[in-house]
Design an enzyme around this catalytic site. Structure first.
Site, PDB file in Angstrom:
ATOM      1  NE  ARG A 254     107.241  79.271  36.106  1.00 32.17           N
ATOM      2  CZ  ARG A 254     108.546  78.721  35.579  1.00 32.17           C
ATOM      3  NH1 ARG A 254     109.426  78.050  36.207  1.00 32.17           N
ATOM      4  NH2 ARG A 254     108.817  79.111  34.604  1.00 32.17           N
TER       5      ARG A 254
ATOM      6  CD  GLU B  47     111.029  82.021  41.551  1.00 34.98           C
ATOM      7  OE1 GLU B  47     111.582  82.232  40.443  1.00 34.98           O
ATOM      8  OE2 GLU B  47     110.978  80.908  42.199  1.00 34.98           O
TER       9      GLU B  47
ATOM     10  NE  ARG C 234      95.775  68.666  33.862  1.00 34.07           N
ATOM     11  CZ  ARG C 234      95.689  69.657  33.192  1.00 34.07           C
ATOM     12  NH1 ARG C 234      95.226  69.728  31.698  1.00 34.07           N
ATOM     13  NH2 ARG C 234      95.518  70.792  33.815  1.00 34.07           N
TER      14      ARG C 234
ATOM     15  CG  HIS D 167     114.054  80.019  39.295  1.00 30.30           C
ATOM     16  ND1 HIS D 167     112.873  80.687  39.122  1.00 30.30           N
ATOM     17  CD2 HIS D 167     114.494  79.260  38.395  1.00 30.30           C
ATOM     18  CE1 HIS D 167     112.248  79.903  38.078  1.00 30.30           C
ATOM     19  NE2 HIS D 167     112.955  78.979  37.632  1.00 30.30           N
ATOM     20  CB  VAL D 168     120.480  78.384  39.709  1.00 26.93           C
ATOM     21  CG1 VAL D 168     120.984  79.622  40.275  1.00 26.93           C
ATOM     22  CG2 VAL D 168     120.660  77.228  40.867  1.00 26.93           C
ATOM     23  N   GLY D 169     117.919  76.687  38.120  1.00 25.13           N
ATOM     24  CA  GLY D 169     117.580  75.212  37.388  1.00 25.13           C
ATOM     25  C   GLY D 169     118.478  75.250  35.765  1.00 25.13           C
TER      26      GLY D 169
ATOM     27  CG  LEU E 243     107.512  60.642  33.582  1.00 19.76           C
ATOM     28  CD1 LEU E 243     108.535  60.450  34.725  1.00 19.76           C
ATOM     29  CD2 LEU E 243     107.070  59.143  33.444  1.00 19.76           C
TER      30      LEU E 243
END
Length: 320
Positions: free
Chosen positions: A232, A261, A176, A279-281, A153
């Site tokens: 990832r 990738e 964490r 992978h077009v974020g 987050l």
């Protein structure tokens, strides 16, 4: 005295070079006929590296003893050994903030496509099956009432949470450490996976998170579970995911990233319950330009003041 020398090992967005024009001498290494000779000849002059994906590790930096800054294009910097860089007095920067909304939008799009099977429904239409008079089957899942667990987050994770709540989705998270937010915190990823039906992955890659989402986590997510990954590919054990999708251990997955990738696990390509994007974020012209501008700004600010704009956490001790 000449301008400071900056190395660009591989092609990058043109806005990086434009933003550095007049501030440094830029060596475009991939355009050189003998890159090794250039590095050997200029090793004591190159003070910074601008990179869009070239692996930067200790041995690479040892070849360039004058380098004190590595400016990376992107939020993730797992191809850069930031610890090795810090040990050599080299600051690493990335480009946080400017791509948060774009990646969050992609995550929401993947979620909608996966939950409502929109890409499968489109293929159904294109294949002429709807024209034959057979409606597309009712989807098993819906958005409203889902319980999403966000793995990581941070800025992007928070942007995703803001987007999904109007859909009636309940949000929890695993980091964490807990944060001062209203969402339920789970100290254990496995416990969170068992408590939700949607797992959204937004954590960095690297050795510490490799295969964090494994067969056990996927089993805990359960047969109504949906996995979305915009972080990832290495965070997920891809073979375990293939098995979980094939065996209906989970319902479906939406992926913008992959373990190896641009190669995609061949079985993923055949599974109807996997939605796959290349992978077009952050892949819009405005966002990529903003990222490139921040790379250039980090280098300019460092050349002028000795401090960058957006250093990564591993570099903090060097800037005290």
């Amino acid at each position: 005295m000449g301008l400071p020398v900056v190395l660009m090992p591989g092609p990058m967005n043109e806005a990086v070079a434009a933003g550095l024009d007049g501030h440094c001498e830029l060596i475009r290494l991939w355009e050189e006929s003998d890159p090794d000779a250039v590095l050997a000849a200029r090793r004591d002059e190159i003070v910074a590296v601008a990179t869009g994906g070239t692996a930067i590790d200790g041995p690479f930096l040892d070849r360039l003893p004058a380098v004190r800054l590595v400016a990376s294009f992107g939020v993730g910097y797992d191809r850069i050994d930031a610890t090795a860089a810090a040990e050599r007095g080299v600051v690493v920067t990335n480009t946080p903030g400017v791509l948060d909304d774009e990646v969050a939008d992609t995550a929401l799009g993947l979620l909608l496509m996966t939950v409502r099977e929109l890409s499968r429904a489109e293929r159904y239409l294109r294949d002429g099956r709807w024209a034959d008079g057979t409606p597309y089957p009712l989807t098993r899942a819906t958005m409203n009432g889902r319980r999403m667990g966000i793995l990581g987050l941070g800025r992007i994770g928070q942007a995703i949470a803001d987007r999904v709540r109007p859909f009636g989705i309940t949000v929890a998270y695993h980091n964490r450490n807990p944060k001062d937010v209203e969402y339920e915190y789970y100290p254990s990823l496995l416990e969170m996976a068992a408590a939700v039906d949607t797992l959204m992955i937004v954590i960095p890659g690297g050795d510490s998170t490799r295969h964090l989402v494994d067969a056990e986590v996927l089993k805990a997510l359960g047969p109504d579970g949906i996995l979305i990954n915009v972080a990832r590919g290495t965070v997920v054990d891809e073979q375990a995911l293939v098995d979980a999708l094939r065996n209906n251990t989970i319902l479906s997955a939406g992926l913008d990233v992959f373990e190896h990738e641009p190669k995609v696990h061949p079985d993923l390509l055949t599974l109807p319950n996997a939605v796959l994007l290349p992978h077009v974020g952050s892949a819009t012209q405005p966002t990529r330009t903003a990222m490139a501008n921040l790379v250039a700004e980090n280098i300019r600010h460092w050349l002028k003041t000795g401090t960058p704009v957006t250093p990564v956490p591993e570099s903090a001790p060097l800037l005290k």
